[in-house]
Design an enzyme around this catalytic site. Structure first.
Site, mmCIF file in Angstrom:
data_model
loop_
_atom_site.group_PDB
_atom_site.id
_atom_site.type_symbol
_atom_site.label_atom_id
_atom_site.label_comp_id
_atom_site.label_asym_id
_atom_site.label_seq_id
_atom_site.Cartn_x
_atom_site.Cartn_y
_atom_site.Cartn_z
ATOM 1 N N ASP A 135 3.355 -5.661 -5.566
ATOM 2 C CA ASP A 135 3.491 -6.969 -4.912
ATOM 3 C C ASP A 135 4.969 -7.339 -4.759
ATOM 4 O O ASP A 135 5.417 -7.739 -3.680
ATOM 5 C CB ASP A 135 2.784 -8.053 -5.732
ATOM 6 C CG ASP A 135 1.281 -8.092 -5.493
ATOM 7 O OD1 ASP A 135 0.826 -7.523 -4.487
ATOM 8 O OD2 ASP A 135 0.568 -8.686 -6.322
ATOM 9 N N GLU A 145 0.825 -1.218 0.000
ATOM 10 C CA GLU A 145 0.000 0.000 0.000
ATOM 11 C C GLU A 145 0.851 1.257 0.000
ATOM 12 O O GLU A 145 0.496 2.257 -0.630
ATOM 13 C CB GLU A 145 -0.953 -0.005 1.202
ATOM 14 C CG GLU A 145 -1.973 -1.122 1.181
ATOM 15 C CD GLU A 145 -2.804 -1.154 -0.092
ATOM 16 O OE1 GLU A 145 -3.078 -0.074 -0.662
ATOM 17 O OE2 GLU A 145 -3.164 -2.260 -0.523
#
Length: 557
Positions: A463, A407
């Protein structure tokens, strides 16, 4: 609503009166969507948004004609079932269902893809209700919107955000045609759509018809079968949706106490510090961009558990006087739907200086808000198996830590877009882009699984980078603190536990939301980052050249 000709009992009512009732009393929007959202120029100011409709069938602009026809054939069978279950004459049901399919097909053809609108610089337009009435005169916009967004006070000069003006113009022309020639079929189209919307609240025959349709459509679009959802799960979700103000405070008090919050903040601080360190060593960033990036991280706000607004004591004591629960499950659901919409409108009308959360406290979806420069981690994410104060740190860093880092990297998405970082080494950046795309393309996909690497690229980069940053933070933790806890029943080192924890939270079964997901399929979210991390191959002794230990790797973050 006046009934419909399918059952032989139909009263021809005013079209806009019916549409107004569908929107305001049933939450059904057959021709367009209308909702409250942030003003483009002022994120904390609510404005009514008029958007393309959400079709109940999984249609795509580039769909093969054969698949397109098969999808509509299955949907026609479904609509025929609904009409028959509602007591309609089979021959009339067939006729009206076919016309409903035709209306849906024409509306779908009016849509302009998001990419096309973005390329034309027409993602939205600001118009008044009066101007919209001129563009799409078939709809009585003022009365329909006023009924839907009560207690807002609307006028013809009220500004709206319209996302696809051309669609609304074409939709209005179609409605006018139908009102002149086939008014009864237009009524049936709206009623059938309403029944589809309400089917989860109807009896098991309607729900079974819906389940069979979903199964057929997933087969046609080559998606894996959807696992059956137990009824209790649906009940919990609906209760959470309709009674969130009360349940939020109860859930956070039970599941996210001071010790959990403190431990989660310590983990976040370690992840944030690792990111700042990593930013100083990125080869494609010059010193000025690195300093700017570090400043953005330093200025970031973080919110955990639940929003302060959601935890106000008066909300927990709310009595829901406008909800009527009775013997009819359908009527109870409709009462809850109306109450929820009124509360949403009311909350938008109240001053809200802080960030307005987009998720419930029990959700597991963290996110970054560009407009408010705040990252949100709901209490539901900071629970097992993602996080627990008593877990070995390897588990917490591998699961919740990698999600936190993911995030945080959303802050810098703009830098990865073409032309997003003019001061960067764009040649090195482009090489890293292509490398990552080739890396993900090398993985075989399970049957009936597909993904668009152009749509998932930014999430793939986050990711891979998120796992690397979490590992860096955990490795620093190991250097400073000895006596790391392991799991006695597993013969794994702390580092192996870290990677196992990451893979565990990334691997999951398919869900209905996957078709709208900008992330890669779950197995790629595990394999892509793990194979991009040299330490994974080292700790698990993967053979060189194996799928999870490739001969070359990419680094964006």
């Amino acid at each position: 609503l006046g009934g419909w000709r399918i059952s032989g009992k139909w009263t021809s009512l005013n079209f806009n009166r019916t549409l107004r009732l569908l929107m305001s009393q049933y939450g059904h929007f057959p021709f367009f969507r209308a909702y409250l959202g942030p003003h483009p120029a002022s994120p904390h100011t609510p404005v009514i948004q008029i958007d393309q409709p959400e079709f109940d069938v999984p249609l795509k602009q580039d769909q093969e004609q054969k698949i397109y026809a098969q999808i509509f054939r299955e949907y026609l069978t479904y609509l025929n079932q609904l009409g028959t279950l509602l007591g309609g004459d089979p021959s009339k049901v067939q006729e009206h269902s076919s016309l409903s399919i035709s209306i849906t097909s024409r509306l779908f053809q009016f849509l302009r893809p998001l990419e096309q609108r973005r390329a034309q610089g027409k993602l939205f337009q600001m118009v008044t209700i009066d101007q919209l009435k001129e563009m799409a005169p078939a709809i009585d916009w003022l009365s329909c919107l006023q009924a839907t967004f009560t207690p807002m006070s609307l006028s013809p000069s009220q500004s709206l955000v319209v996302h696809d003006v051309e669609y609304l113009k074409n939709m209005s022309q179609l409605v006018e045609e139908m009102l002149l020639k086939q008014r009864d079929f237009l009524q049936s189209h709206m009623i059938l759509g309403l029944v589809v919307t309400l089917s989860p609240a109807l009896d098991s025959q309607f729900q079974e018809a819906r389940r069979k349709l979903s199964q057929k459509l997933r087969e046609l679009t080559e998606q894996p079968p959807m696992p059956a959802r137990p009824r209790w799960m649906k009940c919990v979700e609906e209760t959470g949706t309709f009674f969130e103000p009360t349940l939020a405070a109860l859930f956070v008090r039970e599941a996210f106490g001071p010790s959990t919050r403190s431990a989660a903040m310590k983990l976040f601080t370690a992840i944030r510090d690792a990111l700042i360190t990593r930013l100083r060593n990125l080869p494609w960033m010059n010193e000025e961009t690195q300093n700017m990036a570090q400043d953005k991280v330093a200025q970031l706000q973080v919110e955990m558990g639940a929003s302060e607004w959601a935890l106000k004591p008066e909300l927990a004591r709310q009595e829901y006087n406008d909800i009527q629960l009775g013997s009819s499950f359908l009527q109870s659901v409709l009462s809850c739907v109306r109450s929820l919409r009124a509360r949403i409108v009311q909350s938008f009308l109240q001053p809200h200086p802080q960030h307005r959360w987009k998720v419930s406290p029990w959700d597991v979806n963290a996110y970054y808000s560009v407009s408010d420069h705040v990252v949100v981690f709901p209490a539901g994410l900071l629970q097992p198996p993602f996080f627990h104060p008593g877990y070995p740190r390897a588990v917490n860093f591998g699961a919740a830590g990698s999600i936190m880092a993911h995030e945080l990297l959303h802050i810098f998405y703009q830098l990865l877009l073409p032309g997003g970082c003019l001061a960067c080494d764009n040649h090195a950046l482009q090489e890293a882009h292509l490398c990552l795309k080739r890396h993900y393309a090398a993985f075989p996909l399970p049957s009936r699984t597909s993904f668009n690497d152009s749509l998932t690229f930014l999430e793939n980069a986050a990711d891979v980078g998120g796992l690397a940053i979490a590992l860096q933070a955990y490795s620093k933790r190991l250097l400073r603190h000895h006596g790391e806890t392991v799991l006695p029943s597993l013969d794994l080192s702390p580092q192996q536990i870290f990677f196992r924890s990451y893979a565990q939270v990334m691997c999951r079964k398919p869900s209905p939301q996957d078709s709208h997901d900008t992330h890669s399929p779950p197995h790629l979210r595990a394999h892509g980052p793990l194979s991009s991390t040299p330490a994974f191959a080292r700790y698990f002794r993967c053979a060189r050249g194996a799928l999870l230990n490739p001969s070359s790797r990419c680094q964006l973050w």
